[in-house]
Design a protein around this motif. Structure first.
Motif, PDB file in Angstrom:
ATOM      1  N   LYS A  64     -32.750  17.490  23.607  1.00  0.00           N
ATOM      2  CA  LYS A  64     -32.875  16.564  22.485  1.00  0.00           C
ATOM      3  C   LYS A  64     -34.230  16.660  21.787  1.00  0.00           C
ATOM      4  CE  LYS A  64     -29.638  13.253  24.406  1.00  0.00           C
ATOM      5  NZ  LYS A  64     -29.417  11.895  24.893  1.00  0.00           N
ATOM      6  N   LEU A  65     -35.157  17.399  22.385  1.00  0.00           N
ATOM      7  CA  LEU A  65     -36.490  17.519  21.793  1.00  0.00           C
ATOM      8  C   LEU A  65     -36.451  18.380  20.534  1.00  0.00           C
ATOM      9  CD1 LEU A  65     -38.674  18.150  24.968  1.00  0.00           C
ATOM     10  CD2 LEU A  65     -38.398  16.010  23.705  1.00  0.00           C
ATOM     11  N   GLY A  66     -37.285  18.051  19.600  1.00  0.00           N
ATOM     12  CA  GLY A  66     -37.410  18.860  18.395  1.00  0.00           C
ATOM     13  C   GLY A  66     -38.286  20.081  18.641  1.00  0.00           C
ATOM     14  N   LEU A  67     -38.305  20.949  17.681  1.00  0.00           N
ATOM     15  CA  LEU A  67     -39.073  22.188  17.804  1.00  0.00           C
ATOM     16  C   LEU A  67     -40.556  21.916  18.037  1.00  0.00           C
ATOM     17  CD1 LEU A  67     -39.128  25.253  17.759  1.00  0.00           C
ATOM     18  CD2 LEU A  67     -39.318  25.142  15.263  1.00  0.00           C
ATOM     19  N   PHE A  68     -41.117  20.940  17.329  1.00  0.00           N
ATOM     20  CA  PHE A  68     -42.543  20.639  17.497  1.00  0.00           C
ATOM     21  C   PHE A  68     -42.854  20.229  18.933  1.00  0.00           C
ATOM     22  CE2 PHE A  68     -46.299  17.924  17.395  1.00  0.00           C
ATOM     23  CZ  PHE A  68     -47.204  18.799  16.805  1.00  0.00           C
ATOM     24  N   ALA A  69     -41.999  19.425  19.543  1.00  0.00           N
ATOM     25  CA  ALA A  69     -42.215  18.995  20.930  1.00  0.00           C
ATOM     26  C   ALA A  69     -42.135  20.186  21.883  1.00  0.00           C
ATOM     27  CB  ALA A  69     -41.188  17.928  21.316  1.00  0.00           C
ATOM     28  N   VAL A  70     -41.185  21.070  21.634  1.00  0.00           N
ATOM     29  CA  VAL A  70     -41.050  22.265  22.483  1.00  0.00           C
ATOM     30  C   VAL A  70     -42.285  23.146  22.337  1.00  0.00           C
ATOM     31  CG1 VAL A  70     -39.689  24.358  22.875  1.00  0.00           C
ATOM     32  CG2 VAL A  70     -38.528  22.182  22.466  1.00  0.00           C
ATOM     33  N   ILE A  71     -42.784  23.289  21.116  1.00  0.00           N
ATOM     34  CA  ILE A  71     -44.000  24.072  20.890  1.00  0.00           C
ATOM     35  C   ILE A  71     -45.182  23.422  21.606  1.00  0.00           C
ATOM     36  CG2 ILE A  71     -45.691  24.760  19.127  1.00  0.00           C
ATOM     37  CD1 ILE A  71     -43.270  25.150  17.230  1.00  0.00           C
ATOM     38  N   ALA A  72     -45.306  22.113  21.523  1.00  0.00           N
ATOM     39  CA  ALA A  72     -46.412  21.404  22.175  1.00  0.00           C
ATOM     40  C   ALA A  72     -46.358  21.593  23.697  1.00  0.00           C
ATOM     41  CB  ALA A  72     -46.377  19.921  21.810  1.00  0.00           C
TER      42      ALA A  72
END
Length: 122
Positions: free
Chosen positions: A35-43
């Motif tokens: 459910k995480l967005g791309l920005f969260a995955v990148i972080a």
């Protein structure tokens, strides 16, 4: 001793690098993670990559002949590339069992081992 420490740090850094670069593909199977967005995955990947750098930078610093280590810059890079492929292959075989490892992959790895031989040849 510096050679062993350098290689051990390179292995450790590549474990973290592989997790940072490819771990999210496996973690996507978890409901909360998917459910995480791309920005969260990148972080999250950046957070893991921090530990990669904590091992990679000292490995290169201590391993480099210019700093009293046993390896030239080119040797360090080739060692790192071979370690990267070995760590990645183990990661793939353990966590992505649907991926195949074929004869041409093995042949490519043997070519890389030959590259290490030629890079280290005086």
């Amino acid at each position: 001793m510096k050679g062993f420490s350098t290689i051990a740090l390179l292995i450790l850094s590549n474990v973290f690098m592989t997790l940072a670069w490819y771990g999210h593909l496996k973690m996507a199977e978890l409901k909360w993670f998917s459910k995480l967005g791309l920005f969260a995955v990148i972080a999250i990947s950046w957070g893991i990559a921090f530990f990669e750098y904590c091992a990679q930078v000292p490995a290169n610093k201590y391993g480099f002949v210019g700093n009293g280590g046993p390896f030239t810059l080119l040797q360090l890079k080739v060692i790192q590339e071979v370690i990267t492929l070995v760590v990645f292959t183990l990661f793939m075989l353990v966590f992505f069992r649907q991926e195949s490892f074929r004869w041409n992959h093995l042949l490519g790895f043997l070519c890389l081992v030959a590259a290490v031989y030629f890079i280290f040849k005086k």
